[in-house]
Design an enzyme around this catalytic site. Structure first.
Site, PDB file in Angstrom:
ATOM      1  N   LYS A  24       0.787  -1.442   0.203  1.00 34.57           N
ATOM      2  CA  LYS A  24       0.095  -0.118  -0.080  1.00 34.57           C
ATOM      3  C   LYS A  24       0.796   1.232  -0.205  1.00 34.57           C
ATOM      4  O   LYS A  24       0.471   2.120  -0.817  1.00 34.57           O
ATOM      5  CB  LYS A  24      -0.857   0.060   1.214  1.00 34.57           C
ATOM      6  CG  LYS A  24      -2.430  -0.158   1.178  1.00 34.57           C
ATOM      7  CD  LYS A  24      -2.995  -0.133   2.294  1.00 34.57           C
ATOM      8  CE  LYS A  24      -2.286  -0.720   3.765  1.00 34.57           C
ATOM      9  NZ  LYS A  24      -2.367  -0.156   4.864  1.00 34.57           N
ATOM     10  N   ARG A  47     -10.275   1.888   8.281  1.00 35.91           N
ATOM     11  CA  ARG A  47     -10.105   0.450   8.527  1.00 35.91           C
ATOM     12  C   ARG A  47     -11.300  -0.307   9.131  1.00 35.91           C
ATOM     13  O   ARG A  47     -11.204  -1.572   9.321  1.00 35.91           O
ATOM     14  CB  ARG A  47      -8.968   0.466   9.626  1.00 35.91           C
ATOM     15  CG  ARG A  47      -7.604   0.210   8.831  1.00 35.91           C
ATOM     16  CD  ARG A  47      -6.552   0.511  10.039  1.00 35.91           C
ATOM     17  NE  ARG A  47      -5.433  -0.505   9.633  1.00 35.91           N
ATOM     18  CZ  ARG A  47      -4.147   0.421   9.309  1.00 35.91           C
ATOM     19  NH1 ARG A  47      -4.399   1.374   8.835  1.00 35.91           N
ATOM     20  NH2 ARG A  47      -3.093  -0.478   9.130  1.00 35.91           N
ATOM     21  N   ARG A 101      11.302  -5.395   5.850  1.00 35.09           N
ATOM     22  CA  ARG A 101      10.811  -4.033   5.622  1.00 35.09           C
ATOM     23  C   ARG A 101      11.567  -3.114   6.581  1.00 35.09           C
ATOM     24  O   ARG A 101      11.744  -3.174   7.537  1.00 35.09           O
ATOM     25  CB  ARG A 101       9.315  -3.975   5.872  1.00 35.09           C
ATOM     26  CG  ARG A 101       8.563  -2.895   5.283  1.00 35.09           C
ATOM     27  CD  ARG A 101       7.176  -3.104   5.185  1.00 35.09           C
ATOM     28  NE  ARG A 101       6.401  -2.927   6.374  1.00 35.09           N
ATOM     29  CZ  ARG A 101       5.162  -2.540   6.336  1.00 35.09           C
ATOM     30  NH1 ARG A 101       4.512  -2.676   5.381  1.00 35.09           N
ATOM     31  NH2 ARG A 101       4.522  -2.499   7.503  1.00 35.09           N
ATOM     32  N   ARG A 134       9.962  -0.828  11.641  1.00 32.99           N
ATOM     33  CA  ARG A 134       8.789  -0.524  12.459  1.00 32.99           C
ATOM     34  C   ARG A 134       8.943  -1.446  13.483  1.00 32.99           C
ATOM     35  O   ARG A 134       9.005  -2.828  13.505  1.00 32.99           O
ATOM     36  CB  ARG A 134       7.804  -0.563  11.827  1.00 32.99           C
ATOM     37  CG  ARG A 134       7.522   0.815  11.052  1.00 32.99           C
ATOM     38  CD  ARG A 134       6.526   0.843   9.971  1.00 32.99           C
ATOM     39  NE  ARG A 134       5.169  -0.113  10.614  1.00 32.99           N
ATOM     40  CZ  ARG A 134       4.075   0.019   9.725  1.00 32.99           C
ATOM     41  NH1 ARG A 134       3.962   0.918   8.847  1.00 32.99           N
ATOM     42  NH2 ARG A 134       3.099  -0.590  10.241  1.00 32.99           N
ATOM     43  N   ARG A 172      -2.537  -7.975  13.260  1.00 31.21           N
ATOM     44  CA  ARG A 172      -2.982  -7.237  12.084  1.00 31.21           C
ATOM     45  C   ARG A 172      -3.629  -7.815  10.915  1.00 31.21           C
ATOM     46  O   ARG A 172      -4.525  -7.292  10.605  1.00 31.21           O
ATOM     47  CB  ARG A 172      -1.802  -6.146  11.377  1.00 31.21           C
ATOM     48  CG  ARG A 172      -0.963  -5.554  12.616  1.00 31.21           C
ATOM     49  CD  ARG A 172      -0.521  -4.170  11.895  1.00 31.21           C
ATOM     50  NE  ARG A 172       0.361  -4.302  10.866  1.00 31.21           N
ATOM     51  CZ  ARG A 172       1.550  -4.077  10.899  1.00 31.21           C
ATOM     52  NH1 ARG A 172       2.286  -3.684  11.960  1.00 31.21           N
ATOM     53  NH2 ARG A 172       2.554  -4.470   9.875  1.00 31.21           N
TER      54      ARG A 172
HETATM   55  P1  AMP Z   1      -0.328   1.751   9.137  1.00 36.00           P
HETATM   56  O1  AMP Z   1       0.974   2.308   8.869  1.00 36.00           O
HETATM   57  O2  AMP Z   1      -1.131   1.910   7.930  1.00 36.00           O
HETATM   58  O3  AMP Z   1       0.079   0.112   9.119  1.00 36.00           O
HETATM   59  O4  AMP Z   1      -0.617   1.847  10.530  1.00 36.00           O
HETATM   60  C1  AMP Z   1       0.054   1.530  11.817  1.00 36.00           C
HETATM   61  C2  AMP Z   1      -0.839   1.172  12.895  1.00 36.00           C
HETATM   62  O5  AMP Z   1      -1.466   2.639  13.238  1.00 36.00           O
HETATM   63  C3  AMP Z   1      -1.848   0.390  12.874  1.00 36.00           C
HETATM   64  O6  AMP Z   1      -1.717  -1.033  13.254  1.00 36.00           O
HETATM   65  C4  AMP Z   1      -2.954   1.002  13.937  1.00 36.00           C
HETATM   66  O7  AMP Z   1      -2.587   0.531  15.109  1.00 36.00           O
HETATM   67  C5  AMP Z   1      -2.809   2.373  13.640  1.00 36.00           C
HETATM   68  N1  AMP Z   1      -3.598   3.090  12.701  1.00 36.00           N
HETATM   69  C6  AMP Z   1      -3.211   3.442  11.536  1.00 36.00           C
HETATM   70  N2  AMP Z   1      -4.619   3.751  10.788  1.00 36.00           N
HETATM   71  C7  AMP Z   1      -5.632   3.435  11.517  1.00 36.00           C
HETATM   72  C8  AMP Z   1      -6.916   3.499  11.510  1.00 36.00           C
HETATM   73  N3  AMP Z   1      -7.415   4.047  10.399  1.00 36.00           N
HETATM   74  N4  AMP Z   1      -7.863   2.888  12.465  1.00 36.00           N
HETATM   75  C9  AMP Z   1      -7.206   2.629  13.545  1.00 36.00           C
HETATM   76  N5  AMP Z   1      -5.914   2.513  13.651  1.00 36.00           N
HETATM   77  C10 AMP Z   1      -4.915   2.989  12.920  1.00 36.00           C
END
Ligand code: AMP
Length: 219
Positions: free
Chosen positions: A13, A86, A125, A158, A169
């Site tokens: 993504k 999400r 990653r 990360r 996740r």
């Molecule tokens: P990402 O970088 O998009 O994988 O997001 C990393 C983490 O941020 C996720 O695993 C959630 O803990 C939090 N997060 C990001 N976007 C959201 C969202 N739209 N709703 C809830 N938690 C989020």
């Protein structure tokens, strides 16, 4: 143009969002990046709690993420939302925000990838702590080891990229985010793309599919 990009973490993504935002000239808004910036900047009890949720791979409560997003979206005509919505509740709330701003979502992208491939990809990653550019030790290595091609900052893994967290996740993705993909499919604005294969080839196919979808809407 207002886009959302959906898919499990590790499907590509972030990489595709970077290409698409450059191609379509829209602003890249990643809720994950916003949260990571916030927890790095502040030591408040709320930020510490958010960091714990993120490190476990859990979702931040809908009300909290919505309050963050609402502040960001007010002035934005053209954007790509990466990592949002999400949940079904977030998708409905986004619709309500867009209605208020009179700017409906134009198109949604779903990048699809099998779970075992996601787990394989997450190992290795790397992310830039400064400009958030993504790399992979094997599939997308930086030109200089552990150094961001774009800004020269050091790259790191990360804290939520462990195998246990990735499995959590994925579970959350299947139960809470897949219904969001169906939600955009029912609206007729979804483009599905296979996330397996060469990233550049995927970008090419994605841009073509999106242009067809967008032109189809305008006709
Ligand atoms: P990402 O970088 O998009 O994988 O997001 C990393 C983490 O941020 C996720 O695993 C959630 O803990 C939090 N997060 C990001 N976007 C959201 C969202 N739209 N709703 C809830 N938690 C989020």
């Amino acid at each position: 143009m207002r886009m959302v990009i959906l898919g499990p973490s590790g499907a590509g993504k972030g990489t595709q969002a970077q290409v698409l935002t450059e191609h379509f000239g829209v602003k890249h808004i990643s809720t994950g990046d916003i949260l990571r910036e916030e927890v790095k900047r502040s030591e408040s009890a709320l930020c510490r709690a958010v960091k714990r949720m993120m490190d476990r791979g859990d979702l931040i409560p809908d009300e909290l993420i919505l309050s963050v997003l609402e502040g960001v979206l007010t002035d934005e005509e053209n954007f790509m939302l990466d990592g949002f919505p999400r949940t079904y509740a977030q998708a409905h709330a986004l619709d309500a925000i867009c209605e208020r701003l009179d700017t409906p979502i134009t198109v949604a992208v779903s990048i699809e990838c099998p779970d075992d491939e996601i787990i394989r990809r997450i190992t290795g990653r790397l992310v830039c702590g400064k400009c958030a550019s993504m790399y992979h030790e094997l599939f997308l290595p930086p030109k200089v080891q552990n150094t961001c091609d774009k800004c020269g900052n050091a790259l790191s893994q990360r804290p939520d990229d462990t195998a246990i967290t990735v499995k959590n996740r994925l579970k959350i993705f299947h139960s809470l985010t897949e219904p969001v993909i169906d939600f955009y499919d029912r609206k007729g604005i979804l483009v599905r793309i296979n996330g397996l294969g060469d990233a550049k080839e995927i970008s090419k196919n994605l841009i073509k599919a999106l242009e067809e979808k967008i032109n189809g809407h305008n006709n």
